[in-house]
Design an enzyme around this catalytic site. Structure first.
Site, PDB file in Angstrom:
ATOM      1  N   CYS A  65       0.835  -1.203   0.000  1.00  0.00           N
ATOM      2  CA  CYS A  65       0.000   0.000   0.000  1.00  0.00           C
ATOM      3  C   CYS A  65       0.872   1.256   0.000  1.00  0.00           C
ATOM      4  O   CYS A  65       1.863   1.327   0.731  1.00  0.00           O
ATOM      5  CB  CYS A  65      -0.910  -0.006   1.222  1.00  0.00           C
ATOM      6  SG  CYS A  65      -2.062   1.394   1.264  1.00  0.00           S
ATOM      7  N   CYS A  69      -0.462   5.042   6.833  1.00  0.00           N
ATOM      8  CA  CYS A  69      -1.255   4.923   8.056  1.00  0.00           C
ATOM      9  C   CYS A  69      -0.444   4.198   9.140  1.00  0.00           C
ATOM     10  O   CYS A  69      -0.027   3.051   8.961  1.00  0.00           O
ATOM     11  CB  CYS A  69      -2.545   4.167   7.768  1.00  0.00           C
ATOM     12  SG  CYS A  69      -3.521   4.882   6.420  1.00  0.00           S
ATOM     13  N   CYS A  72      -1.240   0.511  10.400  1.00  0.00           N
ATOM     14  CA  CYS A  72      -1.518  -0.550   9.432  1.00  0.00           C
ATOM     15  C   CYS A  72      -0.283  -1.363   9.069  1.00  0.00           C
ATOM     16  O   CYS A  72       0.767  -0.809   8.712  1.00  0.00           O
ATOM     17  CB  CYS A  72      -2.133   0.047   8.171  1.00  0.00           C
ATOM     18  SG  CYS A  72      -2.689  -1.199   6.990  1.00  0.00           S
ATOM     19  N   CYS A 109     -17.063  -9.407   3.433  1.00  0.00           N
ATOM     20  CA  CYS A 109     -16.444  -8.101   3.301  1.00  0.00           C
ATOM     21  C   CYS A 109     -15.197  -8.224   2.424  1.00  0.00           C
ATOM     22  O   CYS A 109     -14.236  -8.892   2.802  1.00  0.00           O
ATOM     23  CB  CYS A 109     -16.074  -7.549   4.668  1.00  0.00           C
ATOM     24  SG  CYS A 109     -17.475  -7.518   5.807  1.00  0.00           S
ATOM     25  N   CYS A 142     -20.072  -6.485   1.184  1.00  0.00           N
ATOM     26  CA  CYS A 142     -19.572  -5.147   1.491  1.00  0.00           C
ATOM     27  C   CYS A 142     -18.191  -5.000   0.868  1.00  0.00           C
ATOM     28  O   CYS A 142     -17.376  -5.920   0.927  1.00  0.00           O
ATOM     29  CB  CYS A 142     -19.487  -4.946   2.997  1.00  0.00           C
ATOM     30  SG  CYS A 142     -18.807  -3.353   3.504  1.00  0.00           S
ATOM     31  N   CYS A 202     -20.780   2.002   6.076  1.00  0.00           N
ATOM     32  CA  CYS A 202     -20.155   1.380   7.238  1.00  0.00           C
ATOM     33  C   CYS A 202     -18.902   2.187   7.554  1.00  0.00           C
ATOM     34  O   CYS A 202     -18.034   2.342   6.701  1.00  0.00           O
ATOM     35  CB  CYS A 202     -19.799  -0.063   6.901  1.00  0.00           C
ATOM     36  SG  CYS A 202     -18.803  -0.904   8.146  1.00  0.00           S
ATOM     37  N   ARG A 272     -20.104  -3.288  15.606  1.00  0.00           N
ATOM     38  CA  ARG A 272     -19.324  -4.501  15.375  1.00  0.00           C
ATOM     39  C   ARG A 272     -18.025  -4.457  16.156  1.00  0.00           C
ATOM     40  O   ARG A 272     -17.288  -3.474  16.113  1.00  0.00           O
ATOM     41  CB  ARG A 272     -19.010  -4.655  13.879  1.00  0.00           C
ATOM     42  CG  ARG A 272     -18.218  -5.910  13.570  1.00  0.00           C
ATOM     43  CD  ARG A 272     -18.037  -6.142  12.067  1.00  0.00           C
ATOM     44  NE  ARG A 272     -19.328  -6.131  11.427  1.00  0.00           N
ATOM     45  CZ  ARG A 272     -19.750  -5.104  10.670  1.00  0.00           C
ATOM     46  NH1 ARG A 272     -18.976  -4.069  10.470  1.00  0.00           N
ATOM     47  NH2 ARG A 272     -20.937  -5.143  10.128  1.00  0.00           N
TER      48      ARG A 272
END
Length: 393
Positions: A65, A69, A72, A109, A142, A202, A272
């Protein structure tokens, strides 16, 4: 406790607590944690009964990526040793999804690392959605692909996606301390794009990154304003090789207070328990089911979760029932205007979550002192999507 009685009354009326009341929940003592759980549990049961929705993550593209972040394991320059692979083919993703659905999940998901999808990526995901829906009647899907460009949410909706996940993660005031390659406003914009396209939105948060109580209340109040159908609450997995690897700030009691605060602020929303429940709630996970009405089954994106069978046993032992595929997750007043709850994450935005090894004797280790970081519970995922080993579901 007058505070809790007031919050229960407000929750049953869908009335927003004051910021002072939300902060007071986080400030309650460990001695009062069972009272807090009991109060928030009344609100949870009023809107969702004893149902627990199961969601299953499929990591379509892992690692590599370009974003930075801090939380992560898939971030730019990561040295975490996670699985790294490019896009799964639709049949591979469908096979991975089938394992979770067989284990009781009703929502799949689909998550991919990266800043956001190209139009070609959207086409890829559309093919995957089609394959999953053709082979699994009634399944909810999702997508969680990062920041969306104009028109992409509509294309995902047309392809059959039911929901889109994009977490705010932390408060606007501290967002720049966590991520510099995109902004808090970028995230809000993507959630609004999902809403506008008719997808069930979400969006949630990550706790345990060193934020203050005020930051937690800020982000949850911002989520209430955005009005997603689902709010995933992630507890930071301090994965070695990330900038936040030493941030072990959470106790089981702290996690329960955070979940209770979210329930009081978002009483009729699918809350969740996402990444980190096994690491930070540990043996107190069953209590969290009195606050949240949704969990992820099995493994997360880049880290391992509790065995799927253990999840099912925990739900039954706690007196709850798995929500059926034919049951509507949201209360009727929300279901009338929504596609139906969502799911994704763990390590937010694209991220990962965690837990122990399936079949490994983590519980047989020596006793650990109270509040001692449980680094032994963080295990990089080595099975399921992107590998030749069977998934944990």
């Amino acid at each position: 406790m007058d505070l809790l009685n007031t919050l229960v009354d407000k929750g049953l009326r869908r009335e927003l607590p004051t910021r002072e009341e939300a902060l007071a929940v986080l400030a309650t003592s460990d001695d009062d944690v069972l009272d807090v759980v009991a109060a928030a549990g009344k609100v949870r049961r009023h809107w969702f009964g004893r149902r627990v929705k199961l969601n299953y993550l499929v990591n379509l593209k892992s690692g590599l990526c370009p974003e930075d972040c801090s939380y992560c394991s898939q971030r730019l320059g990561s040295s975490t040793g996670i699985l790294k692979y490019s896009w799964l083919k639709p049949d591979e993703a469908s096979k991975a999804a089938a394992a979770g659905l067989a284990g009781g999940a009703k929502r799949v998901c689909l998550v991919a690392s990266g800043r956001g999808p190209t139009d070609r990526d959207v086409d890829r995901v559309a093919g995957t959605i089609k394959a999953i829906k053709e082979q699994n009647e009634g399944v909810e899907v999702c997508a969680c692909l990062g920041l969306l460009s104009d028109g992409q949410a509509e294309r995902l909706r047309e392809a059959g996606a039911d929901a889109y996940n994009h977490n705010l993660n932390t408060s606007e005031g501290t967002y720049g301390d966590i991520t510099t390659t995109h902004t808090y406003a970028d995230r809000v914009d993507t959630v609004n794009k999902a809403h506008a396209a008719g997808l069930s939105a979400c969006s949630g948060l990550i706790a345990g990154m060193g934020e203050s109580d005020e930051d937690l209340v800020d982000v949850v109040f911002s989520l209430r304003e955005l009005d997603p159908d689902s709010v995933p609450v992630n507890f930071l997995i301090p994965v070695e090789g990330t900038p936040l690897a030493k941030e072990w700030n959470l106790t089981p009691q702290r996690c329960l207070r955070i979940l209770a605060m979210v329930r009081f602020v978002c009483p009729d929303v699918e809350v969740r328990i996402a990444g980190g429940r096994e690491v930070h709630l540990r043996t107190m996970q069953p209590l969290a089911l009195h606050l949240a009405n949704s969990i992820f089954l099995g493994d997360y994106l880049t880290t391992e979760g509790q065995a799927g069978q253990s999840d099912l046993e925990m739900i039954a032992d706690a007196g709850f029932v798995v929500e059926g595929a034919d049951e509507v997750t949201l209360p009727q007043h929300r279901a009338d205007v929504a596609a139906g709850g969502c799911g994704s994450h763990a390590e937010a935005g694209c991220g990962s979550g965690c837990g122990g090894h399936d079949g490994a004797d983590l519980c047989g280790t020596a006793a650990v002192a109270a509040n001692e970081p449980r680094t032994d519970l963080v295990a990089v995922r080595r099975r399921g999507a992107g590998t030749d080993l069977a998934p944990n579901a």
